[in-house]
Design an enzyme around this catalytic site. Structure first.
Site, mmCIF file in Angstrom:
data_model
loop_
_atom_site.group_PDB
_atom_site.id
_atom_site.type_symbol
_atom_site.label_atom_id
_atom_site.label_comp_id
_atom_site.label_asym_id
_atom_site.label_seq_id
_atom_site.Cartn_x
_atom_site.Cartn_y
_atom_site.Cartn_z
ATOM 1 N N ASP A 90 27.764 -2.669 -14.138
ATOM 2 C CA ASP A 90 27.157 -3.998 -14.246
ATOM 3 C C ASP A 90 27.806 -4.636 -15.476
ATOM 4 O O ASP A 90 27.220 -4.655 -16.557
ATOM 5 C CB ASP A 90 25.644 -3.870 -14.403
ATOM 6 C CG ASP A 90 24.946 -5.219 -14.433
ATOM 7 O OD1 ASP A 90 25.522 -6.186 -13.910
ATOM 8 O OD2 ASP A 90 23.843 -5.305 -14.994
ATOM 9 N N CYS A 98 26.518 -10.752 -12.942
ATOM 10 C CA CYS A 98 25.535 -11.827 -12.745
ATOM 11 C C CYS A 98 26.277 -13.152 -12.901
ATOM 12 O O CYS A 98 25.817 -14.066 -13.580
ATOM 13 C CB CYS A 98 24.363 -11.714 -13.713
ATOM 14 S SG CYS A 98 24.804 -11.628 -15.448
#
Length: 440
Positions: free
Chosen positions: A322, A375
């Site tokens: 991530d 994101c």
């Protein structure tokens, strides 16, 4: 607080946000921590005004410039423009708020009076001469990237990214069940709703303080956007595996992986949370304790190429990346970040992501998987990086997220290609990207 005092407070907070690098929510919290006299309605009104100024930033600046004002846009001018354009306040009403009285903003200058007069009756929402970047509230330098990402859906997607987000909760199956948590939140009048995709996700709309709930205090839930939960599910962590969360940060996905690897409330296998910032891993300690996720190992890395990474060559069944990114997918939660973002920030993110991909990919054992997620909604950080990785690092193939979705999440996937794309407009989540790569 009087209406004028609320405007004054909003200008003071917005000015500090403009001038500083601290997170906007932290600035708001500190401001009211030192002003206990402000009631809940005052805090709500001021906060809504501050975030309204941020969410209408480009349009307010455009109207200020179009008015013929020679004053450089700042928080005070944007507040005047916002009252005229968004609140439809008449010039004399604005002058009453800017009275110079106790706790009120200083009186309007002649130039500011002219600004209020020129903007009276104008619409803040749109004008035929506004560029897309102004009408849709994003930095002009990202125009090409965002149009490439969304195409004909640009207006819909950017409008959704500029709206406030609801609060999503993940049920912690180490301690409770979906039904138990849902019933508890209903009893305490939080008005919960199941989310469309994750079987463990509950959405709370409106302004709430979930920290006082029984579910939070007992460790039955974690605050986590449904999109983040879905990426955790697609990681497909299971009992007995060796799983590394390479950029663990605050640990939201790590805790979700722990629950997926557990049986009888105990994490079965080896789960390692890594980060280059030791303070992040230290703060994770209390979250791990509250969640009952004993058994998570924490490892501080000196860099993405820490010697420990080499020592773990071909040992992991799953490596979740991530990666640090521009955060463009979280603009609805952190709208000020879009105005702080620079082209150099994007370049730095791309370079960091590639270094992480090169280093961490060596940890995956044959048959194991590398899960790359951001994101961000920018192709430069998403599809382009996956394409670069496959061309530079041999031995990997991309798995189709549509098939993985049916196996790991269930139901029809909200994506058309092999990558997973999530966004506020299409899935009512933050903007996320995920690609799952398997090592041969």
């Amino acid at each position: 607080m009087t209406p004028g005092a609320r405007i004054s407070a909003a200008i003071e907070i917005a000015t500090e946000i403009d001038d500083g690098a601290a997170a906007s929510d932290s600035i708001v919290d500190v401001y009211f921590r030192h002003r206990r006299y402000a009631g809940s309605k005052d805090r709500r009104a001021v906060t809504e005004r501050v975030y309204g100024l941020i969410r209408r930033h480009a349009r307010l600046n455009w109207w200020i410039d179009r008015s013929g004002s020679t004053l450089p846009p700042n928080a005070r001018l944007r507040a005047i423009a916002d009252l005229a354009l968004n609140d439809k306040s008449r010039p004399e009403e604005i002058a009453q708020l800017f009275s110079g009285g106790r706790h009120c903003p200083a009186e309007l200058t002649p130039d500011e009076i002219s600004l209020a007069d020129s903007l009276a009756g104008r619409p803040v929402t749109h004008h035929s001469e506004m560029p897309d970047s102004v009408a849709l509230e994003y930095p002009a330098w990202l125009d090409g990237s965002l149009k490439r990402a969304f195409g004909e859906r640009l207006a819909e997607e950017m409008t959704a990214l500029n709206q406030p987000a609801a609060m999503d909760l993940r049920v912690n199956t180490l301690k409770s069940t979906f039904e138990k948590v849902y019933d508890s939140l209903v009893r305490e009048n939080f008005n919960p709703d199941p989310t469309p995709f994750s079987p463990l996700s509950i959405r709370i709309n409106g302004h709430v303080r979930i920290g006082g709930s029984t579910a939070f205090q007992q460790g039955w839930i974690e605050v986590q956007d449904e999109g983040s939960q879905l990426i955790s599910l697609l990681t497909d962590a299971r009992e007995g595996m060796t799983v590394t969360d390479f950029c663990a940060g605050a640990g939201g996905k790590t805790l979700a992986l722990a629950a997926a690897m557990a049986r009888d409330g105990i994490v079965r296998g080896r789960l390692i949370a890594c980060d280059v910032f030791s303070q992040r891993l230290l703060r994770m300690k209390s979250r791990i304790k509250r969640a009952g996720a004993d058994g998570i190992q924490r490892r501080t890395l000196s860099s993405e190429s820490d010697p420990w990474v080499t020592e773990q060559a071909e040992t992991a069944d799953r490596v979740l990346l991530d990666v640090p990114c521009t955060g463009t997918g979280t603009w609805r939660r952190h709208p000020v970040d879009k105005w702080r973002l620079t082209p150099i920030d994007l370049e730095d993110s791309i370079a960091t992501q590639r270094r992480i991909l090169e280093s961490a990919s060596g940890m995956v054992k044959p048959g194991g998987r590398l899960i790359y997620s951001t994101c961000s909604v920018l192709p430069e950080e998403n599809e382009d990086q996956v394409g670069w990785f496959l061309s530079e690092i041999p031995g990997y193939e991309i798995l189709d997220c549509r098939t993985l979705w049916q196996e790991c999440v269930g139901g029809e996937p909200p994506t058309e290609g092999p990558h997973l794309h999530l966004s506020p407009a299409s899935t009512r989540t933050d903007g996320f990207f995920c690609a799952v790569l398997q090592k041969g």
